[in-house]
Design an enzyme around this catalytic site. Structure first.
Site, PDB file in Angstrom:
ATOM      1  N   PHE A 105      19.524  68.167  46.655  1.00  0.00           N
ATOM      2  CA  PHE A 105      20.380  68.388  47.825  1.00  0.00           C
ATOM      3  C   PHE A 105      21.487  67.356  47.938  1.00  0.00           C
ATOM      4  O   PHE A 105      22.482  67.583  48.606  1.00  0.00           O
ATOM      5  CB  PHE A 105      19.531  68.432  49.109  1.00  0.00           C
ATOM      6  CG  PHE A 105      19.429  67.131  49.837  1.00  0.00           C
ATOM      7  CD1 PHE A 105      18.584  66.123  49.390  1.00  0.00           C
ATOM      8  CD2 PHE A 105      20.178  66.899  50.982  1.00  0.00           C
ATOM      9  CE1 PHE A 105      18.492  64.918  50.064  1.00  0.00           C
ATOM     10  CE2 PHE A 105      20.093  65.704  51.667  1.00  0.00           C
ATOM     11  CZ  PHE A 105      19.246  64.702  51.204  1.00  0.00           C
ATOM     12  N   LYS A 106      21.327  66.218  47.238  1.00  0.00           N
ATOM     13  CA  LYS A 106      22.362  65.191  47.332  1.00  0.00           C
ATOM     14  C   LYS A 106      23.696  65.663  46.777  1.00  0.00           C
ATOM     15  O   LYS A 106      24.731  65.070  47.057  1.00  0.00           O
ATOM     16  CB  LYS A 106      21.894  63.912  46.652  1.00  0.00           C
ATOM     17  CG  LYS A 106      20.771  63.261  47.450  1.00  0.00           C
ATOM     18  CD  LYS A 106      20.519  61.822  47.073  1.00  0.00           C
ATOM     19  CE  LYS A 106      19.520  61.203  48.030  1.00  0.00           C
ATOM     20  NZ  LYS A 106      18.166  61.800  47.905  1.00  0.00           N
ATOM     21  N   ASP A 107      23.685  66.734  46.006  1.00  0.00           N
ATOM     22  CA  ASP A 107      24.943  67.308  45.532  1.00  0.00           C
ATOM     23  C   ASP A 107      25.874  67.638  46.697  1.00  0.00           C
ATOM     24  O   ASP A 107      27.080  67.433  46.604  1.00  0.00           O
ATOM     25  CB  ASP A 107      24.685  68.614  44.755  1.00  0.00           C
ATOM     26  CG  ASP A 107      24.231  68.352  43.322  1.00  0.00           C
ATOM     27  OD1 ASP A 107      24.628  67.328  42.746  1.00  0.00           O
ATOM     28  OD2 ASP A 107      23.477  69.188  42.780  1.00  0.00           O
TER      29      ASP A 107
END
Ligand SMILES: *Cc1c(COP(=O)(O)O)cnc(C)c1O
Length: 431
Positions: A105-107
């Site tokens: 999710f850090k994308d």
């Protein structure tokens, strides 16, 4: 919109808040107030695309600092992958945040931050310094890859990241340089700080850090709470989000969404054995601790950086915290059991972080006896934690092509001992 440090000593605009990351007084930047979205937006929400939601929400925080056309272009580039809400069981959905380039999710946050930094730096060359223990570095690298004018230096601890993580850090080439440090993550972080505060380097270059506390990573993480709501509203039940939490950036973004007007029934902050926040809600005392190693290692945080932001949202009042958030901590054993149960009963494979969030929903359901739809934020693809998942489920996990592609590429890194002078020399002479 002004941005104010959580320690109250600094006030600035969004551009400076993003380019600096951290305020000079050591605090984190927060918008001076949380903007409200109007009735029409919510009425129309089920008809909006993820990108349209992103634009509307981001616009509230960015105001006139960027034109609508530029912002739309950036949002469309950032959100060029799906974020589906997948039904696991009758009342539980998995919001899959892992369909971006590095499958975590850090994308979402890193891609937005990279583009906003590039936009606000107006083509002035910039060096971005990032220390990583694994996942953040690859999302940052991916986010900045090919962005003109920006050179990225990723410092990672030699031999202390997984083979796949190392490939995701070292195979980009171009404007991404991987510095392999013969030390620990703490050494990498200390070196990054030395670089960022060094006078000579600061005179020669524009330096910035790409750490997790940048407000530009938080803003886009609120988009998908609206998006999940848009998809699940039709079920006609109250919605509870369970967020697997480490530094609590993801959860804080959810709190932003609620303050903007999204009718979220409850947030569950689910943690592994690093239980500073669950303990805080229980006792009212905040006690940072050294982090413990667990199988959901992206949440092994003993002093969550976004606690400062949550405190400011809740005016430092524990009872305000408790109104919005339940927080539970779970052991590795419980996490493994949840992974096995969910696979067996529903045929869905959770990664260890998503499994912690699943447990949070289960526990809340037992305690509250309410009829609700639970949404767990699935923050990583199970194949990112293939060793753990295969060991727990006793079956082979298929590696998606996107991850396999990293494995096939050649590692490129420059090795250093923990020695600031040699890193400094490299930064000056490199090119
Ligand atoms: C970073 C991370 C988390 C924790 O998110 P925070 O915003 O730090 O609370 C959870 N899961 C995965 C896979 C992560 O990479």
């Amino acid at each position: 919109m002004k941005y104010i440090s959580t320690r109250q000593q600094e006030e600035t605009n969004i551009k400076t808040a993003i380019l600096k990351g951290l305020a000079d007084d050591g605090g984190l930047f927060m918008p001076e107030y949380i903007p409200q979205l109007d009735f029409e937006f919510f009425e129309n929400l089920p008809n909006l695309t993820l990108q349209e939601i992103g634009f509307r929400v981001a616009k509230e925080f960015l105001g006139e600092s960027i034109s609508d056309d530029n912002l739309k272009e950036i949002i469309n580039e950032v959100l060029n992958f799906e974020i589906p809400a997948i039904k696991i069981s009758e009342n539980i959905y998995s919001l899959e945040l892992f369909h971006g380039p590095t499958m975590a999710f850090k994308d979402v946050g890193a891609r937005f931050m990279a583009r906003m930094m590039s936009y606000f730096s107006e083509g002035k060359p910039m060096k971005v310094i990032a220390a990583t223990s694994g996942d953040t570095g690859s999302a940052v690298a991916s986010g900045f890859f090919g962005v003109p004018g920006i050179e990225v230096y990723i410092l990672y601890p030699k031999g202390k990241v997984s083979p796949l993580q190392e490939k995701q850090l070292t195979t980009w080439g171009g404007n991404i340089k991987a510095l392999e440090i013969d030390g620990t993550f703490d050494d990498c972080q200390a070196l990054a700080k030395q670089i960022l505060s060094n006078d000579e380097l600061n005179q020669k270059f524009t330096l910035t850090s790409a750490n997790s506390i940048n407000i530009a990573r938080l803003i886009p993480q609120s988009f998908y709470y609206f998006w999940a709501f848009a998809q699940l509203q039709k079920l006609g039940k109250s919605i509870v989000f369970s967020v697997p939490s480490g530094n609590f950036g993801n959860l804080t973004a959810g709190l932003f969404a609620k303050k903007m007007g999204l009718p979220v029934h409850r947030f569950i902050a689910s943690t592994n054995e690093n239980d500073v926040i669950p303990k805080f809600l229980e006792t009212g005392n905040y006690e940072a601790k050294p982090s413990k190693q667990t199988i959901s290692n992206a949440m092994d945080v003993g002093n969550p950086s976004n606690f400062e932001r949550m405190k400011s949202l809740f005016n430092n009042d524990v009872s305000e915290f408790k109104k919005e958030i339940e927080s539970y901590s779970f052991s590795d054993e419980a996490t493994k059991k949840a992974m096995r149960n969910v696979k067996k009963e529903f045929g869905y494979i959770l990664d260890p972080h998503g499994a912690v969030a699943y447990l949070g929903l289960e526990k809340y359901s037992e305690k509250s006896n309410e009829d609700f739809v639970g949404v767990l934020l699935e923050t990583a693809h199970p194949a990112k934690f293939v060793e753990v998942v295969e060991d727990v489920l006793k079956e082979k996990v298929e590696i998606p092509e996107k991850l396999e592609a990293f494995n096939k590429k050649e590692k490129q890194s420059v090795e250093f001992s923990v020695d600031f002078e040699s890193v400094k020399k490299y930064l000056i002479e490199e090119k």
